[in-house]
Design a protein around this motif. Structure first.
Motif, short mmCIF file in Angstrom:
data_model
loop_
_atom_site.label_atom_id
_atom_site.label_comp_id
_atom_site.label_asym_id
_atom_site.label_seq_id
_atom_site.Cartn_x
_atom_site.Cartn_y
_atom_site.Cartn_z
N ARG A 69 54.19 96.50 33.52
CA ARG A 69 52.77 96.82 33.75
C ARG A 69 52.56 98.29 34.08
NH1 ARG A 69 52.65 91.69 36.32
NH2 ARG A 69 52.92 92.64 38.37
N LYS A 70 53.61 98.91 34.65
CA LYS A 70 53.50 100.33 35.00
C LYS A 70 53.81 101.23 33.80
CE LYS A 70 52.58 99.84 39.45
NZ LYS A 70 51.28 100.26 40.00
N GLY A 71 54.16 100.61 32.66
CA GLY A 71 54.33 101.40 31.44
C GLY A 71 55.75 101.71 31.04
N MET A 72 56.74 101.15 31.76
CA MET A 72 58.13 101.38 31.35
C MET A 72 58.47 100.55 30.13
SD MET A 72 60.26 101.50 34.92
CE MET A 72 61.84 101.91 34.18
N THR A 73 59.37 101.06 29.28
CA THR A 73 59.81 100.28 28.12
C THR A 73 60.91 99.30 28.55
OG1 THR A 73 61.60 101.78 27.51
CG2 THR A 73 59.41 102.29 26.63
N GLU A 74 61.17 98.32 27.69
CA GLU A 74 62.21 97.34 28.00
C GLU A 74 63.56 98.03 28.17
OE1 GLU A 74 62.09 94.24 25.10
OE2 GLU A 74 60.00 93.73 25.54
N LYS A 75 63.83 98.99 27.31
CA LYS A 75 65.12 99.69 27.38
C LYS A 75 65.24 100.45 28.70
CE LYS A 75 68.11 102.90 24.93
NZ LYS A 75 68.27 103.83 23.82
N GLN A 76 64.16 101.11 29.10
CA GLN A 76 64.19 101.86 30.37
C GLN A 76 64.43 100.92 31.55
OE1 GLN A 76 60.31 103.68 29.99
NE2 GLN A 76 61.17 105.66 29.39
N ILE A 77 63.81 99.76 31.50
CA ILE A 77 63.96 98.80 32.61
C ILE A 77 65.41 98.33 32.71
CG2 ILE A 77 63.30 96.51 33.45
CD1 ILE A 77 60.53 97.03 32.10
N ARG A 78 65.97 97.94 31.55
CA ARG A 78 67.36 97.47 31.55
C ARG A 78 68.30 98.56 32.07
NH1 ARG A 78 66.77 93.62 27.38
NH2 ARG A 78 67.74 91.71 28.10
N GLN A 79 68.12 99.76 31.53
CA GLN A 79 69.02 100.85 31.94
C GLN A 79 68.91 101.11 33.44
OE1 GLN A 79 67.95 104.05 29.25
NE2 GLN A 79 69.59 103.53 27.84
N ARG A 80 67.70 101.11 33.92
CA ARG A 80 67.46 101.40 35.34
C ARG A 80 68.14 100.35 36.23
NH1 ARG A 80 65.58 105.76 38.03
NH2 ARG A 80 64.94 105.16 40.10
N MET A 139 68.04 87.22 34.45
CA MET A 139 66.61 87.36 34.80
C MET A 139 65.89 88.27 33.83
SD MET A 139 66.29 87.37 38.93
CE MET A 139 67.88 87.44 39.68
N LEU A 140 66.56 89.37 33.42
CA LEU A 140 65.92 90.28 32.48
C LEU A 140 65.70 89.60 31.14
CD1 LEU A 140 67.60 93.74 33.20
CD2 LEU A 140 65.39 92.88 33.93
N HIS A 141 66.67 88.76 30.75
CA HIS A 141 66.56 88.06 29.47
C HIS A 141 65.33 87.16 29.48
CE1 HIS A 141 67.65 85.47 26.05
NE2 HIS A 141 68.34 86.53 25.65
#
Ligand code: SF4
Ligand code: SF4
Ligand code: SF4
Length: 273
Positions: free
Chosen positions: A238-249, A263-265
């Motif tokens: 919702r804050k605008g991060m991409t899926e890839k950015q979230i996983r990496q983070r 959980m990410l899956h």
């Protein structure tokens, strides 16, 4: 529960070993420079602590072994096995030891041979490298002292608990609790910064947020399966991060935690490029 109290005659001081596998040596440096270590230095016997004495040996018979670093080479693995054999209580010291540290980020992303070639090309090295892993993948760990490096007060808490014959209890609340107590503005809610504070175990007094930097999760998840990475991933989306950015983070310090990917899956689906 394991404590160091046992029948003894003669020198009854607890025998302590501090060891390093592959690491930056920051955790043992922190342990060696804790201000109050002087106060208790005559109450324990450091049988092995290379940073303090070159007379140290690998591995000494000790009551408590603090082990820093990840298992990243065959030699690490051999040394860890020896340490475990010679220690009554084994404590994983710091993020590298507890969760594999940043050097284990490639787990599930790249196999070791590809990673080795990427860094060293075709150079022949005598070192037998392994994919970096937390020590709990290889031996039983009695206690976990998280942080990169751990905080002084927690180091003293662990040593003091062992000295009085009890055991250190893990914290079970997130960085957010300490962040609110410190009166910081919430940089996740107010600015959309990718802060992992809601799912990471407290103890650092929200150190990074105090410097206006979002938490990257060095202390690892809150225990008892209450770290809702899926819920936080939805917030990040919702804050605008991409899926890839979230996983990496979320995998900087969490690549070995199967719960995180599960959980990410459920929120993001499979891995994305
Ligand atoms: S946990 Fe952090 S401070 Fe400790 S050895 Fe690893 S990188 Fe260094
Ligand atoms: S800034 Fe981060 S740690 Fe602080 S309250 Fe917000 S989400 Fe939690
Ligand atoms: S705020 Fe997060 S990244 Fe920073 S020290 Fe605390 S747990 Fe580690």
């Amino acid at each position: 529960m394991m404590t160091i109290i046992e029948e003894c005659t003669g020198d009854c001081r607890p025998r302590v070993g501090v060891y390093a596998l592959t690491s930056c040596y920051g955790c043992q440096l922190k342990l060696a420079t804790v201000q109050k270590i002087i106060d208790i230095s005559n109450m324990v016997s450091f049988e092995s602590f290379y940073m303090l004495s070159s007379a140290s040996k690998m591995a000494a018979d000790v009551d408590v072994a603090f082990v820093e670093g990840s298992v990243s080479t065959e030699r690490d693995l051999e040394e860890l096995m020896e340490i475990r054999k010679h220690s009554r209580i084994l404590v994983a010291l710091g993020a590298c030891s507890v969760n594999g540290g940043v050097q284990s980020w490639a787990e599930g992303e790249m196999d070791h041979d590809a990673l080795h070639k990427c860094v060293y090309g075709d150079s022949k090295l005598t070192m037998q490298g392994l994919q970096a892993t937390p020590i709990s993948k290889h031996v039983d760990v009695d206690y976990y002292l998280p942080g990169c490096p751990p905080e002084e007060d927690e180091i003293m808490y662990f040593i003091s608990a062992f000295l009085i014959g009890t055991f250190p209890e893990p914290k079970d609340y997130p960085v957010c609790a300490e962040c609110r107590l410190a009166g910081n503005p919430c940089i996740l809610i107010e600015r959309g910064e990718p802060c992992l504070g809601p799912v990471i175990v407290a103890g650092c007094k929200a150190r990074c947020i105090g410097f206006d930097v979002p938490c990257v999760g060095c202390r690892g998840p809150v225990p008892h399966e209450t770290a809702w990475f899926d819920s936080l991933a939805q917030t990040f989306l919702r804050k605008g991060m991409t899926e890839k950015q979230i996983r990496q983070r979320m995998k900087i310090f969490g690549s070995h935690d199967p719960n995180i990917e599960r959980m990410l899956h459920s929120i993001l689906g499979g891995e994305t490029e």
